[in-house]
Structures are given as structure tokens and as C-alpha cells.
Design a protein around this motif. Sequence first.
Motif, PDB file in Angstrom:
ATOM      1  N   GLU A   8     -11.836  31.675 -56.416  1.00 59.70           N
ATOM      2  CA  GLU A   8     -12.805  30.602 -55.428  1.00 59.70           C
ATOM      3  C   GLU A   8     -14.034  31.260 -54.563  1.00 59.70           C
ATOM      4  O   GLU A   8     -14.833  30.365 -53.836  1.00 59.70           O
ATOM      5  CB  GLU A   8     -11.340  31.945 -53.917  1.00 59.70           C
ATOM      6  N   CYS A 226      -4.597  16.040 -54.665  1.00 58.19           N
ATOM      7  CA  CYS A 226      -5.353  17.047 -54.433  1.00 58.19           C
ATOM      8  C   CYS A 226      -6.649  16.415 -53.658  1.00 58.19           C
ATOM      9  O   CYS A 226      -6.537  14.908 -54.293  1.00 58.19           O
ATOM     10  CB  CYS A 226      -6.082  17.885 -55.030  1.00 58.19           C
ATOM     11  N   ARG A 248      -0.890  18.266 -56.432  1.00 56.61           N
ATOM     12  CA  ARG A 248      -0.353  19.025 -55.423  1.00 56.61           C
ATOM     13  C   ARG A 248       0.741  18.549 -55.124  1.00 56.61           C
ATOM     14  O   ARG A 248       1.294  18.033 -54.698  1.00 56.61           O
ATOM     15  CB  ARG A 248      -1.520  19.070 -53.549  1.00 56.61           C
ATOM     16  N   ASP A 250       3.799  21.088 -52.739  1.00 57.30           N
ATOM     17  CA  ASP A 250       4.132  21.456 -51.715  1.00 57.30           C
ATOM     18  C   ASP A 250       3.939  23.130 -50.729  1.00 57.30           C
ATOM     19  O   ASP A 250       2.744  23.772 -49.899  1.00 57.30           O
ATOM     20  CB  ASP A 250       5.449  21.144 -50.853  1.00 57.30           C
ATOM     21  N   GLU A 252       0.928  24.435 -52.562  1.00 64.39           N
ATOM     22  CA  GLU A 252      -0.318  24.757 -53.196  1.00 64.39           C
ATOM     23  C   GLU A 252      -0.739  25.016 -54.031  1.00 64.39           C
ATOM     24  O   GLU A 252      -1.819  24.911 -54.666  1.00 64.39           O
ATOM     25  CB  GLU A 252      -1.155  25.753 -51.825  1.00 64.39           C
ATOM     26  N   ARG A 254      -2.511  23.202 -57.470  1.00 65.78           N
ATOM     27  CA  ARG A 254      -3.434  22.093 -57.333  1.00 65.78           C
ATOM     28  C   ARG A 254      -3.795  22.622 -59.601  1.00 65.78           C
ATOM     29  O   ARG A 254      -4.485  22.905 -59.611  1.00 65.78           O
ATOM     30  CB  ARG A 254      -4.476  22.960 -56.638  1.00 65.78           C
ATOM     31  N   LEU A 278      -2.542  28.047 -57.371  1.00 63.63           N
ATOM     32  CA  LEU A 278      -2.370  28.596 -55.840  1.00 63.63           C
ATOM     33  C   LEU A 278      -3.856  28.917 -55.076  1.00 63.63           C
ATOM     34  O   LEU A 278      -4.250  29.312 -55.883  1.00 63.63           O
ATOM     35  CB  LEU A 278      -1.540  29.647 -55.712  1.00 63.63           C
ATOM     36  N   ASP A 280      -5.181  27.749 -51.500  1.00 66.98           N
ATOM     37  CA  ASP A 280      -5.106  26.643 -50.267  1.00 66.98           C
ATOM     38  C   ASP A 280      -6.079  25.977 -49.629  1.00 66.98           C
ATOM     39  O   ASP A 280      -6.951  26.243 -49.010  1.00 66.98           O
ATOM     40  CB  ASP A 280      -4.854  27.251 -49.412  1.00 66.98           C
ATOM     41  N   GLY A 281      -6.653  24.587 -50.594  1.00 66.16           N
ATOM     42  CA  GLY A 281      -7.837  24.471 -50.076  1.00 66.16           C
ATOM     43  C   GLY A 281      -8.234  23.550 -51.712  1.00 66.16           C
ATOM     44  O   GLY A 281      -7.841  23.993 -52.528  1.00 66.16           O
ATOM     45  N   CYS A 282      -9.947  21.993 -51.428  1.00 66.94           N
ATOM     46  CA  CYS A 282      -9.108  21.534 -52.846  1.00 66.94           C
ATOM     47  C   CYS A 282     -10.919  22.683 -53.526  1.00 66.94           C
ATOM     48  O   CYS A 282     -11.814  22.634 -53.057  1.00 66.94           O
ATOM     49  CB  CYS A 282     -10.343  19.833 -52.385  1.00 66.94           C
TER      50      CYS A 282
END
Length: 432
Positions: A8, A226, A248, A250, A252, A254, A278, A280-282
Motif C-alpha cells: 500500500e 479494477c 476486481r 465484490d 475488493e 484485485r 485485498l 480497497d483502491g486501485c
Amino acid sequence: MSKRPTPEDIARRAGRLGGKAGLLGLLMAALLLWPPHSGAAQAGAKLVAQIEEIAVPAPPGAHEPSLALHKGAVYMSWLAPAGERTRVMMAILSAEGWSAPRVVHEGTDLFVNWADFPGIAILDDGTIAVHWLARSGPSYFDYRVEIALSRDDGMSWVPPLIPHGDRSPGQHGFVSMQPTGAGGLAVIWLDAREEASAVPAMQLRATTLTGDGALGEDVAVDLQTCSCCQTSLAATGTGTILAAYRDRTDGEIRDISVARWTAEGWQAPVPVHADGWLIDGCPVNGPAIGADGHRAVVAWFTGAEGVAAVKLAFSEDGGRSFGAPVRVDGGDDGGVGGGDPVGRVDVALLGDGSALVSWVAWRAEGEDLMLCRVEPGAGCSAPAVLATNRAGASVNFPRMVRRGRDVFIAWTQPDGTGDRIEMRRVRLTQRD
């Protein structure tokens, strides 16, 4: 000892280092070294026989190169500033050297971005296709895809076409183009036409384009993907096109999927591997795919379980399924060359059944551009550091094409006064 970045952290830092069009601050001076350190040079001797710097006809300030290969010639597209306007440019590198650079398109409405950028492809008859992105609404992410064709080596261009039937504002981008082997061009893109619906989702959509400019049907390949990872296409040479992209769920997750296009149309996508990332964002980090007959290979970045990794998987059945992935960035030893992998991969199949993969890694001294040969069922057997970037901004997404033993790779090199495009010809070591 400093804390190693999480996937991240890498995703957030990538956005800060790589942004364009208001996303970058001032750039620091760049220093490009070969070899960056003796360990990399020694390891690279197994892979690289020769490296040649290729001077490119792009002016200072040029950025975001894309490459294509046709009948031994290397085609390159890029973006260049022109006062208050932006130009989409291209040139051809043949045995006689570079052609004069050609202006494909120029305007004030181009969407200029470090991660979603123009691309080039060459149809079987030599027709050149170049795509770019143009603004279509008030939001920063309102933009459309435009594709222009040239039948005279870029001297003139037909008016651009929009491949997607949807004309609503919203994102239409992250395009890949691939000759089909039947005189046409396959085109895929990420499409936000349903982002404002009751069940918002980014889609992967596709069409075909002929050298005469005839567009095929705009069809959905995957209804939930995504939102801002690069896509990739490859032709098997047997009439099948393979599309790789970040999917992607449901929940999350990716991970990477591959869809196959045949004469019957697009088949249901299959997962390359269940990494289970997992996020929550690209992560702005798409896969790359290569193919030759029944063999195919996919390279990608993942941050599953909090571990940043570059992986690669082979297929022996034309992309219908993929074997167990191998990690190519060095794993728990701190990465090949001691760096932390950030991804931004490209890949090419080699004639002996192995694959060549490139990726970007960070270490204390800067940002490494890595190359490695990967054998089926094994990891990275011959790593090499092609270049080290010590600037405050990133090399973004290096692009690669292979011509026999020679690999051409180009990237955006940050400079103290802006950007420039760097290119290398890498001659691979002869294999027995």
C-alpha cells in the motif's frame, strides 16, 4: 534499519512519484548509471551480452514512450509539450536509423497522465495505429479514447476514431491494441459507462478496427474490473488474442485475469492465479502478457498478504489456464539487487521457451530498472539492473519489444529541467 514499504505504501508513493498534469512537483536532477553496482553487473553477465544506448528523436520534455515492432523496425510513440498544447508523436527506427519524428495529433484538450498514456500498434499491412486520450467533461477523469491511422509511415493521418460507443463523460482509457493476424486490430480499454449507475463498476470492453477505419461492435469482456490498472494484449499467431488485466471482486480482491478472443468472440475470463490481494483502491499497476502459439506468459505485481512481489506464470494451452506462478524479484532476500519491487512490468517470450520480464524496484540509492530471464517452473535465473534512476520522480512504465536476441526498452527519465526519453538496445546472451 528503516521499515520496508508495504504494497500500500508502494501504491501511494507511486502516485506521488509518477504523476503528470499537475500531479508532479519540481523534479530533481537525474543520474543514470550502468552498471549501478558490481553485484548487478556480475549477475547481468548471465543475461546481457551488450547494452547500447539509442539516441531518440524525441525533444527534451518528451515522456511516456510506447513501442511496437513490425518487420524488424521499431516504432515508438510519445507525448511532447508544444507551448500551451501537447503533441502525440511517433518515429520509426529501421536499419537506416530513425525516421524524422511525425506529429500524429496536437491539441489543448489531451488528457496527459503518467499511467494512462498513448500507444502504438502496426497492422499486418503496415498501417500504423496510434491512440491517445482527450478530455470529454469537467472532471479530471472525464476523457475518451481516440485512434488515428496512417497508411504512409506517419506522413499523414486520417481523422481520429472513437472506439467506444458510449459518449458519456467519464473515464475511457488504459488502452491496449494488438494486430489480429487477419488484417485487423483488436482494441481493449477500461470503460466507466456504468460508474454512475445503481451498481457502479468499471468495465473491460473491446472492439476491432480494420486498416480502412471500420469499427466492430463495442462489447463487454468483463463487467467489473479494477479502475486504473494498465491492460495488455498478445496474439498467439493461431487466430487467438489474449487480454490480461487486473480484475476486481465484490469483496475488493484485485488479482489478474486473462480473457481469450477467437472467431466466436470473447470467452469468459479465467484467473491467472488466486493471489488474494485485498486492497480497497486501485494500485495503478497492470499486468503484461506475451504469446506464441500455444505458449503464453503473464507477469504482474501483487501485494497479497502485505508482501510486494513480481510474479510470472506460463500457459501451455493458449491462455486457457496457467501454471503455478514463480516469484521473480528475489523474494525474502530483499529483492534482486537489494530493492523493493514496485512492479510496472513488461514481458516477452523468448525463442527457447523462457521469458524476459522487466520491472521497477526501489532501493536506498534510487529506482532500479530490472531485467530477468525466467524459465518455466523456475524463478529468476539471470537478473540484471539495466539502469538506476536517482531523481526525485519515477521512470514510470518502461516499455519493451523483442527482435531476435535484441530487446529494445524505453522509458521516461526525469531530468532537472523536465523529462526526456531514454532507450537501450539490450543484446541477450546466446543460449545453447
